[in-house]
Design a protein around this motif. Structure first.
Motif, PDB file in Angstrom:
ATOM      1  N   SER A   1      20.469  20.604  15.820  1.00 57.23           N
ATOM      2  CA  SER A   1      20.262  22.009  16.139  1.00 57.23           C
ATOM      3  C   SER A   1      18.894  22.471  15.669  1.00 57.23           C
ATOM      4  N   LEU A   2      18.325  21.767  14.686  1.00 57.31           N
ATOM      5  CA  LEU A   2      16.980  22.093  14.233  1.00 57.31           C
ATOM      6  C   LEU A   2      15.906  21.483  15.124  1.00 57.31           C
ATOM      7  N   ALA A   3      16.304  20.666  16.113  1.00 55.66           N
ATOM      8  CA  ALA A   3      15.349  19.861  16.883  1.00 55.66           C
ATOM      9  C   ALA A   3      14.474  19.095  15.904  1.00 55.66           C
ATOM     10  N   ALA A   4      15.130  18.280  15.060  1.00 53.96           N
ATOM     11  CA  ALA A   4      14.471  17.623  13.933  1.00 53.96           C
ATOM     12  C   ALA A   4      13.277  16.789  14.357  1.00 53.96           C
ATOM     13  N   TYR A   5      13.299  16.224  15.553  1.00 53.81           N
ATOM     14  CA  TYR A   5      12.189  15.362  15.957  1.00 53.81           C
ATOM     15  C   TYR A   5      10.897  16.138  16.184  1.00 53.81           C
ATOM     16  N   ARG A   6      11.011  17.483  16.302  1.00 51.57           N
ATOM     17  CA  ARG A   6       9.807  18.294  16.504  1.00 51.57           C
ATOM     18  C   ARG A   6       9.278  18.894  15.207  1.00 51.57           C
ATOM     19  N   LEU A   7       9.975  18.636  14.090  1.00 53.04           N
ATOM     20  CA  LEU A   7       9.557  19.192  12.802  1.00 53.04           C
ATOM     21  C   LEU A   7       9.016  18.099  11.895  1.00 53.04           C
ATOM     22  N   PRO A   8       8.126  18.424  10.970  1.00 50.95           N
ATOM     23  CA  PRO A   8       7.671  17.451   9.971  1.00 50.95           C
ATOM     24  C   PRO A   8       8.848  17.021   9.102  1.00 50.95           C
ATOM     25  N   PRO A   9       8.794  15.813   8.548  1.00 49.06           N
ATOM     26  CA  PRO A   9       9.918  15.315   7.734  1.00 49.06           C
ATOM     27  C   PRO A   9      10.288  16.239   6.580  1.00 49.06           C
ATOM     28  N   ASP A  10       9.260  16.778   5.873  1.00 50.13           N
ATOM     29  CA  ASP A  10       9.582  17.614   4.717  1.00 50.13           C
ATOM     30  C   ASP A  10      10.290  18.899   5.118  1.00 50.13           C
TER      31      ASP A  10
ATOM     32  N   GLU B   1       8.294   5.778  14.205  1.00 47.74           N
ATOM     33  CA  GLU B   1       7.263   6.368  13.358  1.00 47.74           C
ATOM     34  C   GLU B   1       7.709   7.761  12.934  1.00 47.74           C
ATOM     35  N   PRO B   2       7.317   8.203  11.732  1.00 47.90           N
ATOM     36  CA  PRO B   2       7.828   9.481  11.218  1.00 47.90           C
ATOM     37  C   PRO B   2       7.114  10.726  11.750  1.00 47.90           C
ATOM     38  N   GLU B   3       5.999  10.568  12.474  1.00 43.83           N
ATOM     39  CA  GLU B   3       5.238  11.732  12.921  1.00 43.83           C
ATOM     40  C   GLU B   3       6.077  12.622  13.841  1.00 43.83           C
ATOM     41  N   ALA B   4       5.898  13.929  13.705  1.00 43.96           N
ATOM     42  CA  ALA B   4       6.613  14.892  14.540  1.00 43.96           C
ATOM     43  C   ALA B   4       6.154  14.769  15.991  1.00 43.96           C
ATOM     44  N   ILE B   5       7.047  15.106  16.912  1.00 49.08           N
ATOM     45  CA  ILE B   5       6.766  15.049  18.341  1.00 49.08           C
ATOM     46  C   ILE B   5       6.573  16.464  18.854  1.00 49.08           C
ATOM     47  N   VAL B   6       5.539  16.669  19.633  1.00 49.01           N
ATOM     48  CA  VAL B   6       5.249  17.983  20.191  1.00 49.01           C
ATOM     49  C   VAL B   6       5.999  18.133  21.507  1.00 49.01           C
ATOM     50  N   GLY B   7       6.742  19.236  21.648  1.00 50.09           N
ATOM     51  CA  GLY B   7       7.445  19.496  22.894  1.00 50.09           C
ATOM     52  C   GLY B   7       8.767  18.757  23.000  1.00 50.09           C
ATOM     53  N   GLU B   8       9.400  18.960  24.155  1.00 53.48           N
ATOM     54  CA  GLU B   8      10.686  18.317  24.400  1.00 53.48           C
ATOM     55  C   GLU B   8      10.496  16.822  24.648  1.00 53.48           C
ATOM     56  N   ALA B   9      11.465  16.041  24.207  1.00 54.51           N
ATOM     57  CA  ALA B   9      11.418  14.590  24.406  1.00 54.51           C
ATOM     58  C   ALA B   9      12.818  14.092  24.687  1.00 54.51           C
TER      59      ALA B   9
ATOM     60  N   LEU C   1      15.951  11.376  24.856  1.00 58.37           N
ATOM     61  CA  LEU C   1      16.507  10.568  23.773  1.00 58.37           C
ATOM     62  C   LEU C   1      15.705   9.297  23.547  1.00 58.37           C
ATOM     63  N   GLY C   2      15.338   8.606  24.632  1.00 58.28           N
ATOM     64  CA  GLY C   2      14.636   7.335  24.508  1.00 58.28           C
ATOM     65  C   GLY C   2      13.228   7.445  23.965  1.00 58.28           C
ATOM     66  N   ASP C   3      12.670   8.667  23.960  1.00 54.38           N
ATOM     67  CA  ASP C   3      11.292   8.870  23.482  1.00 54.38           C
ATOM     68  C   ASP C   3      11.235   9.524  22.102  1.00 54.38           C
ATOM     69  N   ARG C   4      12.358   9.687  21.445  1.00 53.79           N
ATOM     70  CA  ARG C   4      12.361  10.297  20.108  1.00 53.79           C
ATOM     71  C   ARG C   4      12.115   9.204  19.077  1.00 53.79           C
ATOM     72  N   GLN C   5      10.842   8.837  18.941  1.00 53.28           N
ATOM     73  CA  GLN C   5      10.484   7.693  18.110  1.00 53.28           C
ATOM     74  C   GLN C   5      10.561   7.969  16.618  1.00 53.28           C
ATOM     75  N   ASN C   6      10.810   9.218  16.242  1.00 53.97           N
ATOM     76  CA  ASN C   6      10.953   9.519  14.815  1.00 53.97           C
ATOM     77  C   ASN C   6      12.411   9.721  14.421  1.00 53.97           C
ATOM     78  N   MET C   7      13.317   9.370  15.335  1.00 55.52           N
ATOM     79  CA  MET C   7      14.740   9.497  15.047  1.00 55.52           C
ATOM     80  C   MET C   7      15.406   8.118  15.109  1.00 55.52           C
ATOM     81  N   VAL C   8      16.431   7.934  14.287  1.00 54.46           N
ATOM     82  CA  VAL C   8      17.278   6.748  14.383  1.00 54.46           C
ATOM     83  C   VAL C   8      18.696   7.231  14.692  1.00 54.46           C
ATOM     84  N   PHE C   9      19.468   6.374  15.377  1.00 49.80           N
ATOM     85  CA  PHE C   9      20.749   6.822  15.903  1.00 49.80           C
ATOM     86  C   PHE C   9      21.883   5.912  15.460  1.00 49.80           C
ATOM     87  N   SER C  10      23.003   6.543  15.184  1.00 47.35           N
ATOM     88  CA  SER C  10      24.196   5.835  14.733  1.00 47.35           C
ATOM     89  C   SER C  10      24.588   4.741  15.715  1.00 47.35           C
TER      90      SER C  10
END
Length: 948
Positions: free
Chosen positions: A10-19, A192-200, A202-211
């Motif tokens: 709900s936070l769109a975590a992939y678009r935010l910095p890790p901290d 990679e941990p870098e934030a992603i700009v804009g919508e992405a 599922l397959g392009d969310r390179q800063n997320m890992v999935f169960s």
């Protein structure tokens, strides 16, 4: 520590910095959650598990077999028959009721045992999740059960781990995860941990890992953003649970036929009973019981008691035949739906392709070499760019050098087990090893010459990996072998390998290499560059191995690889198109790759691929138009696949969805027919599907479609047969009572007499007709099976033409039966001298013989009955069996008593046979006239007749 219940999704975590994600979830990147806080969250949010579906009790599954209208109608008929037996007590047992119930129970048992393996998709999803996880709690690293992981936990990931929950990366060291089962992407994804700009997507969310995905390389740290049913895997589980139960066209048609027969039974019984009571002035309990017996007889005549059991049996026999063609059917009703499929919506990875990376091309300074073969088996032709098997000396040296570098700069292992080749490790590295083996670079030879003494691991920042080796043939130097992204690698090179020499790498040559790299990418090839250098042995320091060694490199070549199409898939696609079936590719892979594979297979003829991002912006109405044009969809997620399938279904397409991954399961469940891969497929996809391919071969889908069409044609044959003979029975009873005085039908004591007894009709429906109808289900397919287009969704299993033919045959059968009855008894149109029992036995036998001749008439809707007369040996066996059973009913004493029959003379049998054969000769004459008119119209250019 305060708990923030807002998930990373709900936070769109992939678009935010890790901290920012760590702060929002109330955690600490270094110390993690405290044990108390983690326990509190676990109690509040629940365990990190997928909600298992509540099992359906066995008794409810059994009761579900009795919901069909036709079965309910049979149960009503059995109840009425039993009640009347209680009033009359004219036999020791209620034979009619017992016989009907036996058929109903047989049908229920067959359906129950065939479909006893209930759907367990969600439970299988749960098995895929990790059982253990490494987390940081209270500043300490510890191993806990994956079910105890909570939102805000800091998880540590290493090569070989299964990701326990969805998470946002905080740190990554060359981390790669295999997400093919979730996204359809062939290759492991670099994270990679870098934030992603804009919508992405599922397959392009390179800063997320999935169960449920697995780590194939590197290591990383992530904060958990979703657990349990909130994960991507959990959302798929919810979609599976929300999928409504689908009914197949055959189920819908049988339900419609059951309702129709019920109305016909009620209407006929009401009219006849009302007419008799009014005209015959029936009074008294005995008279009313006689009339009610007639109503039951009409019900028995109208309802084909054996139909549900024969449908189930024929489908089960078809399932066995399909299993021999590597298609394992999990749900019986899926058989005929597959034969009606008009669209095969197929996943790419592992279905149309092998899900095994394969080197296709190696480009060096002296030219291009193409490698044949697919998958991990180290066999394939080697040809130069000009298509020649002979490769000139400089090109051969460059090829061997390029693949030596590719082979040594890997950590994967090629293995053979039971004749099957597979890779342990990264599939890209595995493809390089296989390519080296294809040109004769044996592992033992390379191991003997090059001993590894150091490694610079792959880094997503550098996009390179290097290994260092001693060289037994050049002991004065250490060999540095490097592979990586071509553009990055070129910037580290100042020379190029040409034959056995090196030359300066000019700017013009660099531009040329980059141009060739773009050309390879346009062919949907994933490219790697390989390079090497030598270090003096005396200056080499094993403790000083670092990325500074990746300079002053000698460029060796470009290597292009792809997850190739299955060799048999192209022919299967062509066969499907010829049969009027449209293949559609739906994949999570890159659009360029998908379009090239689609064009190579013949699915599309351009490079057009619709992406998931474009789908998100497309309203339903526009999608409804585009699905009729677009045959390739790329970068889609499970929701997109569902939307595409439903859009196709709204256009009245019967959709067969194939797939192998977890991401395919919702679409498999919602499609008209779900087909899963048996070898590479996940348990989730197999459990969600109706059919599982034992060999993961797309060609087996087409073979299964052909088998399904044959089964459906056979279902039509025995429906035509059973309903036409039942129509004859209904008309015999209806017209026999209506014109009883005209044909001399009288019981002799003033009471009501029937042309046939209810037990006679029940015997015909369940015994005499049963075996031939079942044999019709074994009829072999013909050459036209895969030359006709699929049956339209709006076309019923029983068409208007079939109903007309059923009535036509029914009139012939009833007319002939009543004439024999009339000729067997005194009075009427044809004078006879027999008793009522004799007349009923003659009518009974004639009706049985009519059914035996009608079975040959029912094999085709327009062809001669004498065509391919002896191709179905079981049909002749069944006819002989029915004839022997009829002889037993007429001559065996205890059966004579049960069925109220009398013995017949040879002349009687001849009369019954000649009369019954009329259905064959009249049908042949009628079809001959229709075929002749059809050929005349065709020769004059008119549209062909619809003979169905």
């Amino acid at each position: 520590m305060a708990t923030n219940r807002v998930t990373g999704e709900s936070l769109a975590a992939y678009r935010l910095p890790p901290d920012a994600v760590v702060d929002a979830l109330g955690s600490n990147a270094h110390h993690g959650l405290s044990n108390n806080e983690a326990q509190a969250r676990l109690e509040r949010e629940g365990p990190n598990e997928l909600a298992a579906s509540r099992p359906v009790p066995g008794w409810r599954k059994l009761l579900a077999q009795f919901r069909e209208p036709l079965v309910i109608l049979l149960l009503v008929a059995a109840a009425i028959s039993f009640i009347l037996w209680l009033f009359e007590q004219d036999s020791e047992l209620p034979y009619e009721a017992i016989a009907i119930l036996a058929i109903v129970l047989l049908n229920a048992a067959m359906g129950f045992f065939q479909q006893a393996r209930a759907e367990q998709s969600v439970n299988e999803l749960q098995r895929m999740t990790a059982s253990q996880a490494t987390v940081i709690r209270g500043g300490e690293q510890c191993r806990i059960a994956a079910s105890d992981v909570v939102i805000g936990d800091i998880i540590l990931l290493e090569e070989g781990d299964t990701v326990p929950a969805d998470g946002r990366l905080i740190q990554s060291v060359a981390l790669q995860t295999a997400e093919a089962a979730l996204t359809g992407e062939s290759l492991p994804e670099a994270k990679e941990p870098e934030a992603i700009v804009g919508e992405a997507p599922l397959g392009d969310r390179q800063n997320m890992v999935f169960s449920g995905t697995s780590v194939t390389y590197g290591r990383g740290k992530a904060i958990v953003t979703a657990t349990g049913m909130q994960t991507q895997m959990g959302q798929i589980a919810e979609m599976l649970e929300a999928a409504p139960p689908e009914t197949t066209p055959l189920q819908q048609e049988l339900a419609r036929v059951g309702r129709l027969l019920g109305l016909v039974v009620i209407a006929i019984a009401a009219v006849i009973i009302g007419t008799i009571i009014a005209v015959e002035h029936v009074s008294g309990l005995a008279g009313l019981v006689d009339v009610l017996i007639l109503g039951v007889a009409l019900a028995v005549a109208a309802v084909p008691e054996g139909l549900p059991a024969i449908v189930t049996a024929v489908l089960a026999l078809g399932v066995q035949r399909m299993a021999k063609r590597n298609a394992i059917v999990r749900h019986l009703a899926a058989v005929e739906t597959l034969g009606s499929a008009s669209v095969i919506a197929s996943d790419k990875t592992g279905t149309l392709t092998r899900n095994e990376m394969t080197v296709r091309a190696v480009v060096t300074a002296s030219g291009r070499v193409t490698l044949g073969g697919t998958g991990y088996q180290p066999v394939g032709d080697i040809q130069s760019g000009e298509g020649q098997d002979l490769i000139n000396a400089p090109l051969k040296h460059e090829l061997e050098r390029a693949l030596t570098v590719g082979d040594r700069a890997t950590n994967a292992i090629l293995m053979e087990e039971d004749g099957q080749w597979h890779i342990q490790g990264d599939p890209t590295e595995g493809a390089l090893i296989v390519a080296a083996r294809k040109i004769g670079l044996a592992d033992e030879m390379l191991d003997a010459r090059y001993e590894r003494v150091g490694e610079v691991p792959f880094s997503s920042e550098r996009k390179l990996m290097s290994t260092l080796h001693t060289d037994s043939e050049q002991q004065t130097h250490i060999q540095v072998f490097t592979k990586g992204a071509p553009d990055v690698l070129l910037s580290r090179c100042n020379r190029e390998r040409v034959g056995t020499e090196t030359r300066e790498l000019t700017q013009e040559r660099r531009a040329d290499i980059l141009r060739i790299n773009e050309e390879l990418a346009g062919e949907a090839l994933r490219t790697l560059g390989v390079a090497a250098r030598q270090l003096p042995t005396e200056t080499f320091d094993p403790d000083a191995v670092s990325e500074h060694l990746e300079t002053d490199l000698v460029f060796v070549g470009l290597i292009g690889m792809i997850d190739p199409p299955r060799e048999e898939a192209k022919a299967a696609v062509a066969e499907a198109l010829a049969a009027g079936i449209r293949p559609v590719m739906i994949t999570g892979d890159h659009p360029v790759t998908a379009a090239v594979i689609g064009r190579e297979l013949g699915i599309c003829h351009d490079n057009q691929a619709l992406t998931g991002a474009e789908l998100d912006k497309m309203p339903d109405a526009e999608l409804g138009r585009r699905v009729q044009e677009i045959s390739v969809y790329a970068r889609v997620n499970p929701e997109h696949k569902l939307r595409i399938v439903r859009a196709l279904q709204e256009k009245r397409a019967i959709v067969a969805m194939t797939g192998d991954g977890v991401n395919d399961a919702p679409a498999l469940r919602n499609a008209d027919i779900g087909i899963a891969m048996g070898i590479t497929g996940t348990d989730v996809s197999r459990k969600a599907a109706d059919i599982v391919l034992a060999d993961d071969n797309f060609a087996s889908i087409v073979a299964a479609v052909e088998e399904g069409r044959t089964i459906f044609a056979n279902i039509r044959k025995f429906l035509r047969y059973l309903l036409s003979t039942n129509m004859g029975e209904v008309l015999t009873m209806f017209l026999g009572v209506l014109f009883a005085d005209r044909i001399g039908l009288s019981a002799g004591n003033g009471s009501l007499a029937l042309p046939l007894l209810a037990t006679h009709i029940l015997w015909i429906n369940m015994v005499s007709d049963g075996a031939p109808a079942l044999a019709l289900g074994l009829d072999p397919g013909d050459d036209e099976t895969m030359r006709n287009p699929p049956r339209p969704r709006v076309e019923g299993v029983i068409t208007r033409g079939m109903w007309a033919w059923i009535v036509f045959v029914g009139v012939i059968v009833s007319t002939g039966t009543l004439l024999v009855l009339d000729a067997s008894m005194p009075g009427g149109l044809i004078e006879g001298s027999g008793s009522l029992a004799y007349g009923q036995t003659m009518a009974f036998t004639t009706l049985v013989f009519f059914s035996l001749f009608a079975v040959f008439v029912s094999r085709s809707d327009h062809q001669s009955a004498f065509r391919d007369l002896f191709t179905n040996h079981w049909l002749w066996v069944s006819v002989l069996l029915s004839l022997l059973l009829q002889l037993a009913v007429v001559y065996v004493p205890f059966l004579q008593k049960a069925f109220s029959t009398v013995s017949l003379t040879p002349g009687d049998w001849l009369l019954c046979t000649l009369t019954a054969s009329s259905v064959l000769w009249i049908s042949e004459a009628t079809r001959f006239i229709v075929r002749r008119n059809h050929h005349r119209q065709k020769s004059h250019g008119d549209s062909p007749l619809n003979l169905r």
